[in-house]
Write a protein that holds these residues in place. Structure first.
Motif, PDB file in Angstrom:
ATOM      1  N   GLY F  18      50.431  42.171  44.049  1.00 42.71           N
ATOM      2  CA  GLY F  18      49.339  42.861  43.362  1.00 42.71           C
ATOM      3  C   GLY F  18      48.863  44.109  44.083  1.00 42.71           C
ATOM      4  O   GLY F  18      47.749  44.590  43.851  1.00 42.71           O
ATOM      5  N   PRO F 183      46.939  53.920  34.316  1.00 37.19           N
ATOM      6  CA  PRO F 183      48.270  54.366  34.738  1.00 37.19           C
ATOM      7  C   PRO F 183      48.761  55.619  34.018  1.00 37.19           C
ATOM      8  O   PRO F 183      49.371  56.482  34.643  1.00 37.19           O
ATOM      9  N   MET F 184      48.494  55.727  32.745  1.00 36.14           N
ATOM     10  CA  MET F 184      49.012  56.886  32.017  1.00 36.14           C
ATOM     11  C   MET F 184      48.335  58.160  32.525  1.00 36.14           C
ATOM     12  O   MET F 184      48.966  59.212  32.640  1.00 36.14           O
ATOM     13  N   SER F 210      43.680  44.048  47.778  1.00 39.44           N
ATOM     14  CA  SER F 210      42.888  42.827  47.847  1.00 39.44           C
ATOM     15  C   SER F 210      42.772  42.342  49.283  1.00 39.44           C
ATOM     16  O   SER F 210      41.777  41.762  49.686  1.00 39.44           O
ATOM     17  N   GLY F 218      44.994  39.096  44.218  1.00 38.78           N
ATOM     18  CA  GLY F 218      45.804  40.257  43.850  1.00 38.78           C
ATOM     19  C   GLY F 218      45.882  40.506  42.353  1.00 38.78           C
ATOM     20  O   GLY F 218      46.145  41.624  41.918  1.00 38.78           O
ATOM     21  N   SER F 219      45.628  39.496  41.563  1.00 36.30           N
ATOM     22  CA  SER F 219      45.752  39.683  40.113  1.00 36.30           C
ATOM     23  C   SER F 219      44.665  40.605  39.576  1.00 36.30           C
ATOM     24  O   SER F 219      44.770  41.171  38.500  1.00 36.30           O
ATOM     25  N   LYS F 220      43.596  40.785  40.360  1.00 36.86           N
ATOM     26  CA  LYS F 220      42.473  41.586  39.868  1.00 36.86           C
ATOM     27  C   LYS F 220      42.573  43.063  40.227  1.00 36.86           C
ATOM     28  O   LYS F 220      41.616  43.824  40.028  1.00 36.86           O
ATOM     29  N   THR F 221      43.672  43.449  40.804  1.00 34.31           N
ATOM     30  CA  THR F 221      43.865  44.839  41.209  1.00 34.31           C
ATOM     31  C   THR F 221      43.293  45.828  40.209  1.00 34.31           C
ATOM     32  O   THR F 221      42.473  46.692  40.543  1.00 34.31           O
ATOM     33  N   ILE F 222      43.714  45.708  38.989  1.00 34.70           N
ATOM     34  CA  ILE F 222      43.351  46.707  37.997  1.00 34.70           C
ATOM     35  C   ILE F 222      41.928  46.501  37.491  1.00 34.70           C
ATOM     36  O   ILE F 222      41.176  47.454  37.271  1.00 34.70           O
ATOM     37  N   GLU F 223      41.577  45.234  37.406  1.00 35.79           N
ATOM     38  CA  GLU F 223      40.232  44.911  36.939  1.00 35.79           C
ATOM     39  C   GLU F 223      39.158  45.520  37.851  1.00 35.79           C
ATOM     40  O   GLU F 223      38.208  46.149  37.398  1.00 35.79           O
ATOM     41  N   LYS F 226      38.920  49.217  37.560  1.00 33.81           N
ATOM     42  CA  LYS F 226      38.162  49.639  36.381  1.00 33.81           C
ATOM     43  C   LYS F 226      36.669  49.548  36.633  1.00 33.81           C
ATOM     44  O   LYS F 226      35.896  50.428  36.259  1.00 33.81           O
TER      45      LYS F 226
ATOM     46  N   PRO H  45      53.616  45.807  39.990  1.00 41.93           N
ATOM     47  CA  PRO H  45      53.897  46.546  41.226  1.00 41.93           C
ATOM     48  C   PRO H  45      55.296  46.295  41.764  1.00 41.93           C
ATOM     49  O   PRO H  45      55.742  47.006  42.662  1.00 41.93           O
ATOM     50  N   CYS H  66      51.932  37.761  41.471  1.00 42.75           N
ATOM     51  CA  CYS H  66      50.584  38.255  41.766  1.00 42.75           C
ATOM     52  C   CYS H  66      49.620  38.029  40.607  1.00 42.75           C
ATOM     53  O   CYS H  66      48.412  37.960  40.793  1.00 42.75           O
ATOM     54  N   GLY H  67      50.152  37.964  39.396  1.00 44.94           N
ATOM     55  CA  GLY H  67      49.286  37.692  38.254  1.00 44.94           C
ATOM     56  C   GLY H  67      48.646  38.896  37.611  1.00 44.94           C
ATOM     57  O   GLY H  67      47.844  38.767  36.679  1.00 44.94           O
ATOM     58  N   VAL H  68      48.969  40.090  38.088  1.00 43.41           N
ATOM     59  CA  VAL H  68      48.384  41.296  37.490  1.00 43.41           C
ATOM     60  C   VAL H  68      48.781  41.397  36.019  1.00 43.41           C
ATOM     61  O   VAL H  68      47.956  41.674  35.140  1.00 43.41           O
ATOM     62  N   ARG H  71      46.749  39.021  33.922  1.00 48.19           N
ATOM     63  CA  ARG H  71      45.364  39.394  33.750  1.00 48.19           C
ATOM     64  C   ARG H  71      45.191  40.617  32.853  1.00 48.19           C
ATOM     65  O   ARG H  71      44.205  40.736  32.130  1.00 48.19           O
ATOM     66  N   GLU H  72      46.132  41.531  32.914  1.00 53.01           N
ATOM     67  CA  GLU H  72      45.977  42.772  32.157  1.00 53.01           C
ATOM     68  C   GLU H  72      46.541  42.699  30.742  1.00 53.01           C
ATOM     69  O   GLU H  72      46.341  43.619  29.952  1.00 53.01           O
TER      70      GLU H  72
END
Ligand SMILES: Cc1ncc(C[n+]2csc(CCOP(=O)(O)OP(=O)(O)O)c2C)c(N)n1
Ligand SMILES: Cc1ncc(C[n+]2csc(CCOP(=O)(O)OP(=O)(O)O)c2C)c(N)n1
Ligand code: SF4
Ligand code: SF4
Ligand code: SF4
Ligand code: SF4
Ligand code: SF4
Ligand code: SF4
Ligand SMILES: [Mg+2]
Ligand SMILES: [Mg+2]
Lengths: 167, 388, 300, 85, 388, 300, 167, 85
Positions: F18, F183-184, F210, F218-223, F226, H45, H66-68, H71-72
């Motif tokens: 992540g 990302p875009m 993280s 790590g799953s919350k990277t994008i969250e 934001k 990633p 990682c689960g990203v 989640r997304e």
């Protein structure tokens, strides 16, 4: 505090000279890591890595598929593995395999899948190298309040499980 | 009190006990745990010092220079290329300006290629710069050397900066028992810093002037060299006093291990000495008469002491965790050891080993003894020929 | 108020006759008074004032290297702070030391916000080493590393806009410019800066480095400095916490007058005038005038 | 003379260097014209001008003869003259 | 063509003739005249190169590294503490990254105290870094060494950077006759640079990776050391070829002067050799059999050649314009020379002299010979005792 | 337009699961296309992507040191220019390499105006060496060198305002901020920068380190990325030749939401909420919102 | 181009090996400076400063009051001094003193008080070490057009003056 | 294997490092829910997600779990499950 440091501290508390060090890598979180402990009645001077351990502790049994974790383990040595089920290939002859489901135990007692203390309890029981009291002392020094008590409980439970015959 | 702790934390404790007024450093592996621990101490009020978290090593040592010139005892720590080499100009400068700064060096390789692992290329490569260099074998020794370093550096007939070097990771990240003195004890051993010269509006002086045409420069360099020689005596005296107070004597710039009737002697610096000692015990058990001369003070170079220690030993193997690229002996320490034993007929060989964290085992030490016996040396030892 | 009659910078120094930086050294110390510690960078001023054992500084002074004065000053300040000492810490550094090689240590020191005053004496090139270009060298000036030539009209980059934007961005408490043409203004600003908490920056035009600029003799030091202001290529202003609070107004003269007096711009006039280049320089002055609002309106 | 540790020195010796020897032209003041404005005292890069008891004095041991004082004197009271040494 | 010109300008001419595509340097006394002259050449269209006037030495050499990695031949010049020491980290890096950059060093002292005058502390202090080091005795030699340096550096079995060192002021600012080859001649001698590896989107590679745990680092260091040894051969070969084309042979890493039956030999680097030669002539005329072994290539250290040249000479005086502060011999070259003659019974002494521009006269050389005869050495020579 | 489906950053790299910077590496190369040369500084990204001989970079890539990427890139660009080569030169460096130790080389490169794009991946600390404070670390974040403690509420300095003021002052052609949350947008800005002549700068929030920030997986990277934008502590904007040309508008949420999710701010909430510190952080977000005009008005 | 370089160039043009170098100082404009020249039929290898010159040239006679400019001058040597009047103390015995008012001459011919070329003309005449032609050649290489011609004229005039008996 | 001069290497070997072994949880996609928006492909990633012939595929050799992606995924089509290795 890594498991290796914990063993070293407990050993130190038992009046034994000890040395703990990681296999210094650049791995990021998630990648497998390795650490070493030496203890002795005399001062430990040797600084090389350990190639022929007396004991090995495997915190994540899924590694066994990828890495030869048992390599170099001396005949008569003990391999302590955290796992739910108990069959592995590649355990060298003459090695005593002890398994324990430390993850479940930790989840149960600590509420977290952190297996260091649990495994150290098991290690104390399996090897007799460190005393449960020293381990408890080390934990009490490191953690405070209820966290210390929970960790001690986890270590003690694992100790008992292994003493009772393991698995 | 005996405690078990990580090497870096023991160093941080030692630094704290020396009561620096200003601490300035920049993080670099494997020195980071030291400065992190000090940051914690300051954040928690355990250490009453100005802690300057700077933007680069260039500033880190420059800040120390400024604080020292203003009359404060200061502390820094660094490592390696990024650390020591980026501040190289300041390193030379500080010595010439005669500021008794103590800086810990968690020894590490120099790149390229980048390697964060241990060898001693970093401090060895600055052996001309006018600092004294102490090397510790274990966590206890490197901890104690900090007290000795300040004491020696601040003598008014010395007034020079010093490195306290210890092998990165191998010592900095190892967890082992160490006796940490109390504050009272250290206060008794190390009095407050009394500057000889300082920036002070009440008694203005100019510091760091330039040496005009060819009139004074050479004499200043000579004076620095003399002071560095005197640092040797000061380190020895402080080491002796320390021994009297704490039971651990460091009066020797070298330490001899089973040298009495040695046929082959190793010369080494730092943590490797422990492994060598164990290897020597094994060899002795097998009838091979080996011994070790450990160098604790590398600058000033204790040539006389080394010559005395090696007297009568036919073969000497200098174990070098460094390489002076393109030199004939390869290691940087070898030629100086050789010089020390001039005219004695002793054969001295260098062995470059353990670079960039390559592990060194007892069997390697034994193998090197065998090479020395055969007269094979001035070479790398322990290359992975399969990748060449 | 400090005692303006104090002479803390001694005679006997080795500057060229009519040296602007030498005069500035005197003026700065009149502004600070004697309770000060000066940190110098390598450069002309350091060299002409401190050949061992003949220092011209009657206040505590320290020199370490060319690039690290701001860090050394940070260390001095930290030590003073720890010991509750009252000396003011003042860096005096050349434009090369400031605009170019010192940027790292300056950025760090200003970010940390030490209580220091950093004074840049701006003679618009590296004089000590023989008139090489610095980030403060003006557009089209010929220096030894930005020589005018067949393919070149001198320095191809504009004078870097260091103080207002960059140091304010770092959180400087007080930012000012001054010129040796106005000695009392220099002293006043120095006094203000050393009494303002936090990191302050003053940049002083000491043009009349006649050696480096050429074409006029040392007696014109102040005259040329004034012309720089009058044509708008140099603006004297003050900023507090990032806001412009004052700027010296002028009735502007054309940049030619200023340029023509100097050898470093001679190639713009000889063999013939390079009008488009001169126009570009005029445009810089015009932009300055607009930005800082320095033009005196007709009816003012 | 012992070297001062770290190439440091106390003030006092700069005046050993008599920069007056560099001079080609020498300033002379006409006190009739002088309005005692103090400019020359303030701006001499050599601290070679002083104002004592209503007299403008040049310290010829240090005056380099740069002529700044002469040029900046708005009363035009200072002249630079060729000096016979 | 024979011309008379300042040393710096001759170096600039040499650099120009090598057709660098990128030139990046930062001014520092006494190197400035070189870069100023190059700036002029670019401004006048005489040299078609990108000339980058940077903000510090850290950038100067980093720019060169980038351009070299992208496939260009590059040139830089520097000196001293500010110059060489501020870029020290990059210096080590460039060697490890194996970029054949040539950098002129106008040798100068290191501070504090600040001194802009000559000695050789700067380049000597970076003797571990993996660059080859050439030292010139006069303007002709130092000029020619630039051609040889590029040729050797760019061999695919070398690919290492090199210093061309010459004494600041004493050579850089001296005006003397020099034969400057024509562009055609140099084009014939020095072919265009053919990179072995380069940054190129058509064939992407990663350069300057890190050497993971202890798997590769040591082998890379070994490989760099080997390449530096090979640089010795390449320098010699290029020097020979140069001799064939231009009549000035530089195949030797050392040059022996009246060594045939010498009772005392000097070892020296750089411009001092001229003075030593004159002193030797005088001494010989007085019946003192003196000789000189001049070191032209200091890295790789030509131990065998030196041993051969010194064979049979009872006393050797190494003249050192540097000091390794706190070492026993004081000079940095001495121990390596001593090592080279191990076991021969030759007495080798170091004499630290000429630091920070201290003038060295024929009589000084004679006095040193007398000291060596008496067995007095490893000392400063020529201190002004009245100021100590 | 470049081919967005190109995968120029290989799998097998050693980043944490992540990892925001790892994702960013992919996105950048999608923005540049394959005709690019990447210059890296020492740091997490360099380490996780290039353990010899396993490089994850399928485009030319070079790493020299921690502090000199901008200078190395200048050299690469000079060589390309001399040979009329067409590759774009892109630095990808951490916030430590950019805000702190790299300032000298960056200042020089931007002043010289090389045709390079400098991208800072901003994970707000030195991750590679174990989460030490950098100039980009936000106010009050606890790091190993700015730890919260009895006398400290974490990092005492605000996040340095590097890109807008400092680099514009150096004459950057294009300055933008972006976030892996969008990302875009990252790809678009990278593409724009590499096609803009002169020195360009993009700073990309890759928060979800993280490991370094802690408290979430790590799953919350994008969250989390934001949230940073939604609370106004991170603003995505563009500046061309020094003028603000675009800024992403948001309906702001309180900073608490964002802070509470992260271990590095835990000391602001435990044992009890340190309201005045939280208010200071809210004020930073409010100031950002005002400065960049990002608040969506009720009727929008 | 300093006077020293000029002599060296002229000597070089005369087919003689020469070496010129300044006494490297940090002095700013206005302070006295010093430079050295050696010439010889053979290559000059010696690099030390010159302590016992055969000739000295003093460009500014006011220095004579402050500095012992004649120090070391060999017996039989020549001292060439630019001055308006001709009496100095401290000229060592056996030394030939030649004075010339090069400043006035330069002002007259070049319009500038720059005395290098003038003095070199005098030097050529006084010592016979360099030929006037070589000096002219050196000047022509260095300066262009009318500047060269003016300088040559100045040198020639000084040459003649000294040849005619000096002063 | 010869060392590449200057610690340089050509691409191609990164995939020797099978980071799938780090994984604890594994993503699985429910193609019923998936709207093929492509987000997961873009944001992984590890470049471990691809979209082939209308199927979302995970490269389990490299997916670190990682689960990203899960989640997304706004369609909530991806779930992370405990993996039995
Ligand atoms: C001159 C120098 N000082 C220190 C270091 C140690 N070091 C390597 S990477 C790094 C931090 C990198 O931080 P950043 O640029 O933010 O990248 P990140 O690791 O966060 O990705 C440090 C301090 C170094 N390599 N060189
Ligand atoms: C690191 C380093 N690089 C180069 C030098 C050489 N150097 C000394 S002073 C100077 C220029 C100074 O310029 P500036 O700061 O403008 O001061 P000025 O001489 O104009 O007064 C240079 C390039 C040095 N001392 N250190
Ligand atoms: S060169 Fe310029 S700054 Fe230096 S002393 Fe002369 S006038 Fe002053
Ligand atoms: S400047 Fe002129 S008027 Fe003023 S005090 Fe001096 S001499 Fe008198
Ligand atoms: S001429 Fe110059 S040095 Fe002399 S008094 Fe006037 S200003 Fe001062
Ligand atoms: S520490 Fe942060 S930046 Fe480094 S690999 Fe992990 S998530 Fe990525
Ligand atoms: S993110 Fe979800 S909806 Fe979009 S392609 Fe992936 S699985 Fe399908
Ligand atoms: S879990 Fe993570 S690594 Fe695996 S496919 Fe999803 S985003 Fe990629
Ligand atoms: Mg300047
Ligand atoms: Mg970071």
């Amino acid at each position: 505090m890594t498991a290796a440091e914990l063993i070293a501290t407990a050993a130190f508390k038992s009046g034994v000279y000890s040395q703990a060090f990681p296999a210094f890598g650049v791995e990021r979180r998630g990648a497998p890591v390795q650490a070493f402990v030496r203890f002795s009645d005399e001062k430990v001077r040797l600084r090389s890595q350990i190639y022929e351990p007396d004991y090995i502790v495997v915190q994540d049994s899924s590694l066994i598929a990828d890495v030869d974790v048992f390599s170099g383990l001396k005949a008569g040595g003990i391999a302590l593995v955290n796992t739910e089920n108990g069959n592995f290939e590649g355990v060298p002859e003459g090695v005593k395999l002890i398994t324990i489901d430390a993850t479940s135990l930790a989840l149960e007692i600590l509420g977290l899948p952190i297996t260091n203390t649990t495994l150290m309890g098991a290690f104390a029981a399996a090897t007799g190298e460190i005393e449960l009291e020293s381990l408890e002392e080390a934990l009490r020094e490191r953690f405070s309040g209820s966290l210390a008590e929970k960790n001690i409980a986890a270590a003690r439970r694992a100790y008992e499980l292994v003493k009772e015959g393991g698995q | 009190m005996m405690q078990i702790m990580e090497g870096s934390h023991a160093v941080a404790e030692a630094a704290k006990l020396c009561r620096p007024e200003v601490v300035s450093a920049y993080p670099i592996t494997p020195q980071t745990h030291i400065v992190e621990r000090l940051a914690e101490m300051v954040a928690d009020g355990e250490l009453d010092a100005e802690y300057l978290c700077v933007e680069s090593e260039l500033s880190a040592l420059s800040v120390c220079l400024g604080s020292s010139a203003a009359g404060s005892r200061v502390y820094s720590a660094t490592s390696s290329q990024g650390g020591l080499m980026l501040m190289a100009e300041v390193v030379f400068n500080v010595a010439g300006m005669r500021q008794p700064i103590v800086m810990s060096i968690a020894n590490r390789a120099l790149g390229a290629p980048l390697s964060i692992w241990n060898d001693q290329q970093d401090s060895i490569s600055l052996r001309d710069a006018g600092w004294f260099h102490l090397y510790g074998e274990d966590v206890q020794e490197m901890t104690d050397q900090h007290f000795i370093a300040y004491k020696a550096a601040e003598q008014h007939d010395v007034l020079l900066p010093g490195f306290v070097c210890f092998d990165g990771f191998i010592l900095s990240h190892t967890y082992e028992p160490v006796d940490i003195p109390t504050q009272e004890e250290i206060d008794a051993f190390l009095p407050p810093y009394v500057p000889y010269n300082k920036l002070d509006a009440k008694a203005p002086i100019s510091m760091g002037m330039y040496a005009p045409p060819p009139d004074y420069y050479m004499e200043f360099r000579h004076e620095t060299d003399q002071a560095l020689q005197r640092a040797g005596a000061a380190i020895s005296a402080a080491g002796k006093e320390f021994g009297e107070m704490f039971g651990r004597d460091y009066s020797g710039h070298t330490e001899s291990y089973r040298m009495d009737d040695a046929d082959v002697a190793f010369v080494a610096l730092g943590s490797l000495c422990g492994t060598v000692k164990d290897a020597i015990d094994e060899m002795r058990a097998d009838g091979i008469k080996a011994g070790l001369v450990k160098i604790r003070t590398f600058r000033p170079f204790p040539a006389t002491e080394i010559a005395r220690a090696l007297a009568g030993v036919p073969k000497v193997a200098v174990l070098e965790k460094n390489i002076s690229l393109g030199s004939a002996m390869k290691g940087a320490v070898g030629p100086e050891v050789k010089d020390a034993v001039t005219g004695t007929g002793i054969d001295v060989y260098s062995y470059v080993l353990g670079l960039g964290g390559r592990d060194i085992r007892k069997k390697d030490i034994r193998a090197i003894a065998a090479l020395a016996e055969k007269g094979v040396g001035n070479t790398f030892y322990g290359l992975r020929t399969e990748v060449l | 108020m400090v005692d303006k009659s104090l002479e803390l910078f001694d005679c006997g120094h080795r500057a060229c006759g009519g040296c602007g930086p030498a005069l500035l050294a005197r003026l700065i110390l009149k502004g600070t008074g004697e309770n000060v510690i000066v940190v110098a960078s390598t450069g002309c001023m350091e060299v002409f004032s401190t050949p061992y054992p003949e220092t011209a500084w009657k206040v505590p002074w320290i020199h370490s290297l060319f690039e690290n004065a701001a860090a050394v000053a940070s260390g001095v300040e930290a030590s003073l702070k720890h010991n509750n000492r009252t000396e003011k810490v003042v860096c005096i550094c050349g434009d090369g030391a400031t605009f170019d090689i010192g940027m790292l240590c300056i950025s760090g020191a200003f970010e940390r916000g030490h209580d220091i005053t950093y004074i840049c004496y701006d003679n618009e090139a590296y004089m000590n080493t023989g008139i090489q270009r610095s980030g403060a060298t003006p557009y089209d000036a010929s220096t030894t590393t930005s020589p005018a030539g067949r393919l070149s009209t001198g320095n191809s980059l504009p004078k870097k806009d260091l103080p207002p934007q960059i140091l304010n961005a770092h959180g400087a408490s007080y930012v000012a410019t001054a010129s040796v043409a106005y000695p009392m203004d220099v002293m006043k600003k120095v006094e203000k800066a050393v009494n303002t908490p936090g990191a302050c920056y003053i940049q002083v035009h000491t043009p009349p480095c006649s050696t480096g600029w050429g074409g006029f003799d040392g007696s014109k030091t102040i005259e040329i400095a004034k012309q720089a202001i009058e044509c708008g290529l140099w603006v004297n202003y003050e900023m507090e916490n990032g806001e412009l609070t004052a700027a010296k107004k002028v009735r502007r003269i054309p940049v030619e007058t200023y340029l023509k007096a100097q050898k470093r711009f001679r190639h713009l006039f000889k063999p013939q005038a390079v009008t488009e280049e001169i126009a570009k320089i005029q445009a810089i002055a015009d932009a300055n005038a607009k930005k800082y609002g320095i033009d005196i309106e007709r009816n003012e | 003379m012992a070297l001062r540790i770290g190439c440091a020195a106390a003030p006092g010796r700069a005046q050993d260097n008599k920069t007056g020897s560099w001079r080609v032209f020498m300033p002379v003041v006409d006190m009739e014209k002088c309005i005692l404005c103090g400019t020359c005292v303030l701006i001499c890069p050599e601290t070679a001008v002083s104002d004592k008891d209503g007299q403008i004095l040049f310290d010829l041991d240090f005056c380099k003869g740069c002529g700044v004082c002469a040029r900046e004197c708005r009363a035009e009271a200072i002249t630079m003259i060729q000096e016979e040494k």
